[in-house]
Design a protein around this motif. Structure first.
Motif, PDB file in Angstrom:
ATOM      1  N   LYS A  81       0.843  -1.190   0.000  1.00  0.00           N
ATOM      2  CA  LYS A  81       0.000   0.000   0.000  1.00  0.00           C
ATOM      3  C   LYS A  81       0.881   1.243   0.000  1.00  0.00           C
ATOM      4  CE  LYS A  81      -3.326   0.061   2.989  1.00  0.00           C
ATOM      5  NZ  LYS A  81      -4.100  -0.108   4.219  1.00  0.00           N
ATOM      6  N   ALA A  82       0.416   2.274  -0.642  1.00  0.00           N
ATOM      7  CA  ALA A  82       1.159   3.531  -0.699  1.00  0.00           C
ATOM      8  C   ALA A  82       1.346   4.086   0.701  1.00  0.00           C
ATOM      9  CB  ALA A  82       0.406   4.535  -1.555  1.00  0.00           C
ATOM     10  N   GLY A  83       2.550   4.569   0.974  1.00  0.00           N
ATOM     11  CA  GLY A  83       2.821   5.205   2.251  1.00  0.00           C
ATOM     12  C   GLY A  83       3.107   4.246   3.388  1.00  0.00           C
ATOM     13  N   THR A  84       3.417   2.975   3.086  1.00  0.00           N
ATOM     14  CA  THR A  84       3.659   2.019   4.159  1.00  0.00           C
ATOM     15  C   THR A  84       5.093   1.514   4.193  1.00  0.00           C
ATOM     16  OG1 THR A  84       2.899   0.203   2.763  1.00  0.00           O
ATOM     17  CG2 THR A  84       1.267   1.218   4.207  1.00  0.00           C
ATOM     18  N   SER A  85       5.970   2.114   3.435  1.00  0.00           N
ATOM     19  CA  SER A  85       7.360   1.672   3.429  1.00  0.00           C
ATOM     20  C   SER A  85       8.065   2.122   4.702  1.00  0.00           C
ATOM     21  CB  SER A  85       8.092   2.249   2.214  1.00  0.00           C
ATOM     22  OG  SER A  85       8.248   3.645   2.366  1.00  0.00           O
ATOM     23  N   LYS A  86       9.232   1.538   4.955  1.00  0.00           N
ATOM     24  CA  LYS A  86      10.015   1.907   6.137  1.00  0.00           C
ATOM     25  C   LYS A  86      10.421   3.380   6.074  1.00  0.00           C
ATOM     26  CE  LYS A  86      11.893  -2.612   7.206  1.00  0.00           C
ATOM     27  NZ  LYS A  86      13.110  -3.419   7.345  1.00  0.00           N
ATOM     28  N   ALA A  87      10.766   3.841   4.883  1.00  0.00           N
ATOM     29  CA  ALA A  87      11.154   5.248   4.725  1.00  0.00           C
ATOM     30  C   ALA A  87       9.981   6.163   5.009  1.00  0.00           C
ATOM     31  CB  ALA A  87      11.696   5.491   3.321  1.00  0.00           C
ATOM     32  N   SER A  88       8.802   5.776   4.550  1.00  0.00           N
ATOM     33  CA  SER A  88       7.611   6.581   4.790  1.00  0.00           C
ATOM     34  C   SER A  88       7.286   6.636   6.279  1.00  0.00           C
ATOM     35  CB  SER A  88       6.425   6.004   4.018  1.00  0.00           C
ATOM     36  OG  SER A  88       5.253   6.734   4.295  1.00  0.00           O
ATOM     37  N   ALA A  89       7.420   5.498   6.960  1.00  0.00           N
ATOM     38  CA  ALA A  89       7.161   5.453   8.400  1.00  0.00           C
ATOM     39  C   ALA A  89       8.154   6.333   9.149  1.00  0.00           C
ATOM     40  CB  ALA A  89       7.230   4.013   8.902  1.00  0.00           C
ATOM     41  N   ALA A  90       9.413   6.313   8.727  1.00  0.00           N
ATOM     42  CA  ALA A  90      10.433   7.151   9.363  1.00  0.00           C
ATOM     43  C   ALA A  90      10.121   8.629   9.143  1.00  0.00           C
ATOM     44  CB  ALA A  90      11.812   6.806   8.814  1.00  0.00           C
ATOM     45  N   ASP A  91       9.659   8.962   7.938  1.00  0.00           N
ATOM     46  CA  ASP A  91       9.295  10.355   7.644  1.00  0.00           C
ATOM     47  C   ASP A  91       8.125  10.810   8.515  1.00  0.00           C
ATOM     48  OD1 ASP A  91      11.284  10.510   5.742  1.00  0.00           O
ATOM     49  OD2 ASP A  91       9.930  10.165   4.045  1.00  0.00           O
ATOM     50  N   LYS A  92       7.150   9.922   8.718  1.00  0.00           N
ATOM     51  CA  LYS A  92       5.995  10.279   9.546  1.00  0.00           C
ATOM     52  C   LYS A  92       6.411  10.447  11.011  1.00  0.00           C
ATOM     53  CE  LYS A  92       1.697   8.818   8.335  1.00  0.00           C
ATOM     54  NZ  LYS A  92       0.634   7.829   8.117  1.00  0.00           N
ATOM     55  N   ARG A  93       7.324   9.603  11.480  1.00  0.00           N
ATOM     56  CA  ARG A  93       7.814   9.754  12.859  1.00  0.00           C
ATOM     57  C   ARG A  93       8.546  11.087  13.024  1.00  0.00           C
ATOM     58  NH1 ARG A  93       9.066   4.215  12.235  1.00  0.00           N
ATOM     59  NH2 ARG A  93      11.233   4.743  11.785  1.00  0.00           N
ATOM     60  N   LYS A  94       9.339  11.440  12.025  1.00  0.00           N
ATOM     61  CA  LYS A  94      10.075  12.710  12.067  1.00  0.00           C
ATOM     62  C   LYS A  94       9.101  13.888  12.049  1.00  0.00           C
ATOM     63  CE  LYS A  94      13.956  12.816  10.004  1.00  0.00           C
ATOM     64  NZ  LYS A  94      15.056  12.846   9.029  1.00  0.00           N
ATOM     65  N   ALA A  95       8.066  13.794  11.210  1.00  0.00           N
ATOM     66  CA  ALA A  95       7.055  14.848  11.146  1.00  0.00           C
ATOM     67  C   ALA A  95       6.303  14.946  12.467  1.00  0.00           C
ATOM     68  CB  ALA A  95       6.078  14.569  10.007  1.00  0.00           C
ATOM     69  N   PHE A  96       6.054  13.802  13.112  1.00  0.00           N
ATOM     70  CA  PHE A  96       5.386  13.790  14.412  1.00  0.00           C
ATOM     71  C   PHE A  96       6.218  14.544  15.445  1.00  0.00           C
ATOM     72  CE2 PHE A  96       5.129  11.892  18.639  1.00  0.00           C
ATOM     73  CZ  PHE A  96       3.791  12.106  18.939  1.00  0.00           C
ATOM     74  N   VAL A  97       7.512  14.280  15.489  1.00  0.00           N
ATOM     75  CA  VAL A  97       8.388  14.940  16.474  1.00  0.00           C
ATOM     76  C   VAL A  97       8.387  16.451  16.251  1.00  0.00           C
ATOM     77  CG1 VAL A  97      10.775  15.188  17.268  1.00  0.00           C
ATOM     78  CG2 VAL A  97       9.830  12.913  16.859  1.00  0.00           C
ATOM     79  N   GLU A  98       8.510  16.878  15.014  1.00  0.00           N
ATOM     80  CA  GLU A  98       8.516  18.315  14.726  1.00  0.00           C
ATOM     81  C   GLU A  98       7.179  18.955  15.106  1.00  0.00           C
ATOM     82  OE1 GLU A  98      11.160  20.120  13.976  1.00  0.00           O
ATOM     83  OE2 GLU A  98      12.274  18.252  14.114  1.00  0.00           O
ATOM     84  N   ALA A  99       6.085  18.287  14.779  1.00  0.00           N
ATOM     85  CA  ALA A  99       4.761  18.813  15.123  1.00  0.00           C
ATOM     86  C   ALA A  99       4.552  18.815  16.632  1.00  0.00           C
ATOM     87  CB  ALA A  99       3.677  17.986  14.440  1.00  0.00           C
ATOM     88  N   TYR A 100       5.096  17.833  17.318  1.00  0.00           N
ATOM     89  CA  TYR A 100       4.981  17.729  18.773  1.00  0.00           C
ATOM     90  C   TYR A 100       5.586  18.965  19.450  1.00  0.00           C
ATOM     91  CZ  TYR A 100       5.461  15.641  23.442  1.00  0.00           C
ATOM     92  OH  TYR A 100       5.391  15.392  24.787  1.00  0.00           O
ATOM     93  N   PHE A 101       6.747  19.383  18.976  1.00  0.00           N
ATOM     94  CA  PHE A 101       7.373  20.573  19.555  1.00  0.00           C
ATOM     95  C   PHE A 101       6.701  21.852  19.077  1.00  0.00           C
ATOM     96  CE2 PHE A 101      10.803  17.600  20.455  1.00  0.00           C
ATOM     97  CZ  PHE A 101      11.048  17.927  21.773  1.00  0.00           C
ATOM     98  N   ALA A 102       6.236  21.869  17.848  1.00  0.00           N
ATOM     99  CA  ALA A 102       5.601  23.066  17.296  1.00  0.00           C
ATOM    100  C   ALA A 102       4.300  23.403  18.016  1.00  0.00           C
ATOM    101  CB  ALA A 102       5.336  22.883  15.807  1.00  0.00           C
ATOM    102  N   ASN A 103       3.567  22.383  18.466  1.00  0.00           N
ATOM    103  CA  ASN A 103       2.285  22.661  19.111  1.00  0.00           C
ATOM    104  C   ASN A 103       2.359  22.616  20.634  1.00  0.00           C
ATOM    105  OD1 ASN A 103       1.894  20.016  20.091  1.00  0.00           O
ATOM    106  ND2 ASN A 103       0.848  19.385  18.252  1.00  0.00           N
ATOM    107  N   GLY A 104       3.546  22.578  21.182  1.00  0.00           N
ATOM    108  CA  GLY A 104       3.698  22.657  22.629  1.00  0.00           C
ATOM    109  C   GLY A 104       3.566  21.332  23.362  1.00  0.00           C
ATOM    110  N   GLY A 105       3.721  20.204  22.680  1.00  0.00           N
ATOM    111  CA  GLY A 105       3.725  18.918  23.343  1.00  0.00           C
ATOM    112  C   GLY A 105       2.405  18.170  23.327  1.00  0.00           C
TER     113      GLY A 105
END
Length: 88
Positions: A10-34
């Motif tokens: 399925k589209a968006g289920t590769s290891k690279a895609s998962a790593a990108d989503k985790r990275k985006a999560f961390v950035e969003a986590y700090f951007a919105n105050g936790g």
């Protein structure tokens, strides 16, 4: 000779895609105050399960290591200390 069926991914289920989503999560986590729920939604996870996903991501060792690294980086960049804040 018959072809062997290939596994479809399925589209968006590769290891690279998962790593990108985790990275985006961390950035969003700090951007919105936790806020893990909002960070999960911002990173592209499903809204219906974003609360559970955010909590699971914060327990993931890879995400936890990145959160710790980013927090240390932010503190170092702002150079805030308790003593300095009290003096001011």
């Amino acid at each position: 000779m018959a072809k062997k069926p290939t596994a479809r991914v399925k589209a968006g289920t590769s290891k690279a895609s998962a790593a990108d989503k985790r990275k985006a999560f961390v950035e969003a986590y700090f951007a919105n105050g936790g806020n893990a729920l909002q960070a999960a939604i911002t990173a592209g996870y499903a809204k219906n399960s974003a609360g559970v996903t955010g909590a699971k991501l914060l327990k993931d060792p890879r995400v936890l290591a990145e959160v710790t690294r980013r927090r240390t980086e932010i503190v170092a960049n702002t150079e805030l200390s308790t003593e300095q804040t009290i003096r001011e």
